[in-house]
Design an enzyme around this catalytic site. Structure first.
Site, PDB file in Angstrom:
ATOM      1  CD  GLU A  94      -3.014  -1.045   2.237  1.00 24.65           C
ATOM      2  OE1 GLU A  94      -4.101  -1.053   1.617  1.00 24.65           O
ATOM      3  OE2 GLU A  94      -2.619  -0.736   3.281  1.00 24.65           O
ATOM      4  CB  CYS A 107       3.209   7.290   3.440  1.00 25.44           C
ATOM      5  SG  CYS A 107       3.663   6.175   4.532  1.00 25.44           S
ATOM      6  CB  CYS A 114       7.404  -5.772   8.457  1.00 22.68           C
ATOM      7  SG  CYS A 114       8.585  -4.990   9.194  1.00 22.68           S
ATOM      8  CB  CYS A 118       6.616  -3.212  16.102  1.00 17.96           C
ATOM      9  SG  CYS A 118       8.236  -3.069  15.410  1.00 17.96           S
ATOM     10  CB  CYS A 121       3.017  -2.231  13.632  1.00 15.55           C
ATOM     11  SG  CYS A 121       3.057  -2.134  11.847  1.00 15.55           S
ATOM     12  CB  CYS A 344       1.034   5.574  11.683  1.00 10.71           C
ATOM     13  SG  CYS A 344       1.800   7.330  11.192  1.00 10.71           S
TER      14      CYS A 344
HETATM   15  N1  SAH Z   1       9.272   0.395   9.829  1.00  8.72           N
HETATM   16  C1  SAH Z   1       9.473   1.669   9.892  1.00  8.72           C
HETATM   17  C2  SAH Z   1       8.718   2.627   9.098  1.00  8.72           C
HETATM   18  C3  SAH Z   1       7.173   2.330   8.948  1.00  8.72           C
HETATM   19  S1  SAH Z   1       5.904   2.733  10.320  1.00  8.72           S
HETATM   20  C4  SAH Z   1       9.315   1.843  11.465  1.00  8.72           C
HETATM   21  O1  SAH Z   1       8.834   1.104  11.982  1.00  8.72           O
HETATM   22  O2  SAH Z   1       9.845   3.020  11.778  1.00  8.72           O
HETATM   23  C5  SAH Z   1       5.588   4.250  10.609  1.00  8.72           C
HETATM   24  C6  SAH Z   1       5.868   4.824  12.082  1.00  8.72           C
HETATM   25  O3  SAH Z   1       4.190   4.237  12.369  1.00  8.72           O
HETATM   26  C7  SAH Z   1       6.445   4.207  12.868  1.00  8.72           C
HETATM   27  O4  SAH Z   1       7.144   5.054  14.010  1.00  8.72           O
HETATM   28  C8  SAH Z   1       5.894   3.160  13.493  1.00  8.72           C
HETATM   29  O5  SAH Z   1       6.148   2.556  14.758  1.00  8.72           O
HETATM   30  C9  SAH Z   1       4.461   3.778  13.982  1.00  8.72           C
HETATM   31  N2  SAH Z   1       3.164   2.913  13.918  1.00  8.72           N
HETATM   32  C10 SAH Z   1       3.258   1.529  13.906  1.00  8.72           C
HETATM   33  N3  SAH Z   1       2.106   0.895  13.829  1.00  8.72           N
HETATM   34  C11 SAH Z   1       1.311   2.001  14.681  1.00  8.72           C
HETATM   35  C12 SAH Z   1       0.119   2.314  15.108  1.00  8.72           C
HETATM   36  N4  SAH Z   1      -0.796   1.333  15.257  1.00  8.72           N
HETATM   37  N5  SAH Z   1      -0.471   3.260  15.407  1.00  8.72           N
HETATM   38  C13 SAH Z   1       0.569   4.382  15.434  1.00  8.72           C
HETATM   39  N6  SAH Z   1       1.837   4.489  14.859  1.00  8.72           N
HETATM   40  C14 SAH Z   1       2.143   3.168  14.689  1.00  8.72           C
HETATM   41 FE1  SF4 Z   2       7.521  -3.262  10.521  1.00 11.58          FE
HETATM   42 FE2  SF4 Z   2       5.695  -2.330  11.520  1.00 11.58          FE
HETATM   43 FE3  SF4 Z   2       7.767  -2.441  13.145  1.00 11.58          FE
HETATM   44 FE4  SF4 Z   2       7.991  -0.842  11.180  1.00 11.58          FE
HETATM   45  S1  SF4 Z   2       6.645  -0.640  13.034  1.00 11.58           S
HETATM   46  S2  SF4 Z   2       9.349  -2.340  11.468  1.00 11.58           S
HETATM   47  S3  SF4 Z   2       6.623  -1.698   9.826  1.00 11.58           S
HETATM   48  S4  SF4 Z   2       6.545  -4.089  12.194  1.00 11.58           S
END
Ligand code: SAH
Ligand code: SF4
Length: 356
Positions: A94, A107, A114, A118, A121, A344
């Site tokens: 996406e 974005c 991935c 996390c 996420c 995000c």
């Molecule tokens: N993989 C990279 C970039 C993608 S995520 C990273 O982890 O930095 C972009 C941002 O969104 C990151 O700071 C991530 O931690 C945050 N993020 C992920 N899941 C989220 C959620 N459910 N609500 C708010 N922010 C989130």
């Molecule tokens: Fe991967 Fe989501 Fe963690 Fe970013 S925040 S590294 S996209 S699992």
């Protein structure tokens, strides 16, 4: 257009030159082609009027200039737009556009799925299918420009799509080669020509790649911090077990080009009762002393099955206040595109890895 037509969009300068020379053309033709492909966004060789007609015909016999296919497009009530993008092998990722009043950021995804997991996420619940190629990464930007008819014309052109954030699906520093190649194409002065100051790469903390990213690309860095203690960060951002907070902050201190005018952004997702106490905020202030830093407080964006809730508004405001008092800018982000799962951490596609 048949399968064997090679796509020129996504080639580096050197690669495009090699194709042109292999056709028996003079090297300067590749400069002209580069301009058409990346500056003008032209996809039809016949409209590349600075090229002689026989060359246009010859190009069309062997090549195409095309974007990844858009299999779905949604626009949120707040105008955020999301594309489900399908690549040649039918895998999908996406791409999102977040418009502001007179500017906006695309974005971009770097991977399908991935490898990292996390826990807050949604992308992290999708196993890594594969890295995206440089062409697929550049292609996402190009299709956003197509979608808004934003390619420059000789007399002007749109400026709505002004920034790029590498914050879509995937961890960009775990696909560094392709991301670097794509961003180098995007920053090239004779093409898309987006300045490194308008590009932000977000990492969960792939410490060994940060220095190279700063030296070679010089883009703005955003770091997904989310916790002040290793114990908690080990759970939220599991890569922390490999690269703990102290190592990550050392790499931030050493990040090339970071200074008070160009600060590193520390992203901090606000999780109710998990990482949002006054003590957490005070510890953040202490930890980041001496680092040219600013914060981005991201209200947690919910998704089905997520084990967290977003902190309350009063809690987030108090948290921000403590950071402000400590000398840091710490805006609370206004969530965008939640209604279409474009915010995000909400991105995901149905792609799965299949055995070949
Ligand atoms: N993989 C990279 C970039 C993608 S995520 C990273 O982890 O930095 C972009 C941002 O969104 C990151 O700071 C991530 O931690 C945050 N993020 C992920 N899941 C989220 C959620 N459910 N609500 C708010 N922010 C989130
Ligand atoms: Fe991967 Fe989501 Fe963690 Fe970013 S925040 S590294 S996209 S699992």
């Amino acid at each position: 257009m048949t399968m064997e037509h090679k796509n020129l969009a996504g080639l580096s300068r050197e690669e495009l030159l090699a194709e042109v020379v292999a056709m028996g053309e003079k090297p300067f033709r590749s400069k002209q082609l580069w301009h058409w492909i990346y500056h003008r966004g032209e996809t039809d060789f016949d409209r590349m009027t600075t090229l002689a007609q026989p060359l246009r015909t010859a190009l069309a016999e062997t090549y195409v200039v095309k974007r990844p296919r858009v299999s779905n497009m949604q626009t949120s009530g707040d105008r955020t737009r999301k594309w489900l993008v399908q690549f040649g092998d039918h895998q999908e990722a996406e791409t999102v556009f977040i418009p502001e009043d007179d500017r906006g950021a695309v974005c971009i995804s770097s991977q399908v799925g991935c490898t990292l997991t996390c826990t807050f996420c949604r992308t992290g619940t999708q196993k890594l299918v594969r890295n995206l190629t440089a062409a697929e990464i550049v292609g996402q930007f190009m299709l956003a420009r197509d979608s808004y008819d934003e390619w420059p014309t000789p007399t002007g052109g749109g400026r709505l799509i002004s920034n790029i954030v590498m914050m879509g699906m995937g961890e960009p520093l775990l696909n560094y080669e392709n991301v670097a190649k794509a961003l180098t194409i995007i920053m090239d002065n004779e093409g898309i020509a987006l300045s490194k100051r308008r590009i932000t790469l977000s990492t969960s903390g792939i410490v060994p790649m940060m220095q190279r990213c700063g030296e070679e690309l010089g883009v703005n860095l955003a770091v997904s911090l989310h916790a002040v203690r290793d114990e908690l960060r080990d759970v939220l951002v599991p890569i922390n077990r490999k690269h703990p907070i102290s190592e990550l902050l050392d790499a931030c201190r050493a990040y090339p080009g970071a200074n008070n005018a160009r600060r590193i952004t520390f992203e901090y997702v606000m999780l109710k009762g998990v990482n949002d106490s006054d003590a957490d905020a005070k510890e953040l202030v202490r930890l980041l002393q001496g680092i040219p830093a600013k914060f981005n407080l991201i209200p947690f964006n919910a998704w089905e099955g997520a084990p967290y809730e977003c902190s309350s508004n009063t809690r987030m405001r108090r948290f921000a206040e403590i950071l402000n008092d400590g000398g840091f800018s710490a805006p609370i982000r206004v969530p965008r595109g939640r209604d279409i799962l474009a915010a995000c951490g909400q991105l995901k596609s149905a792609s799965v890895r299949t055995r070949i």
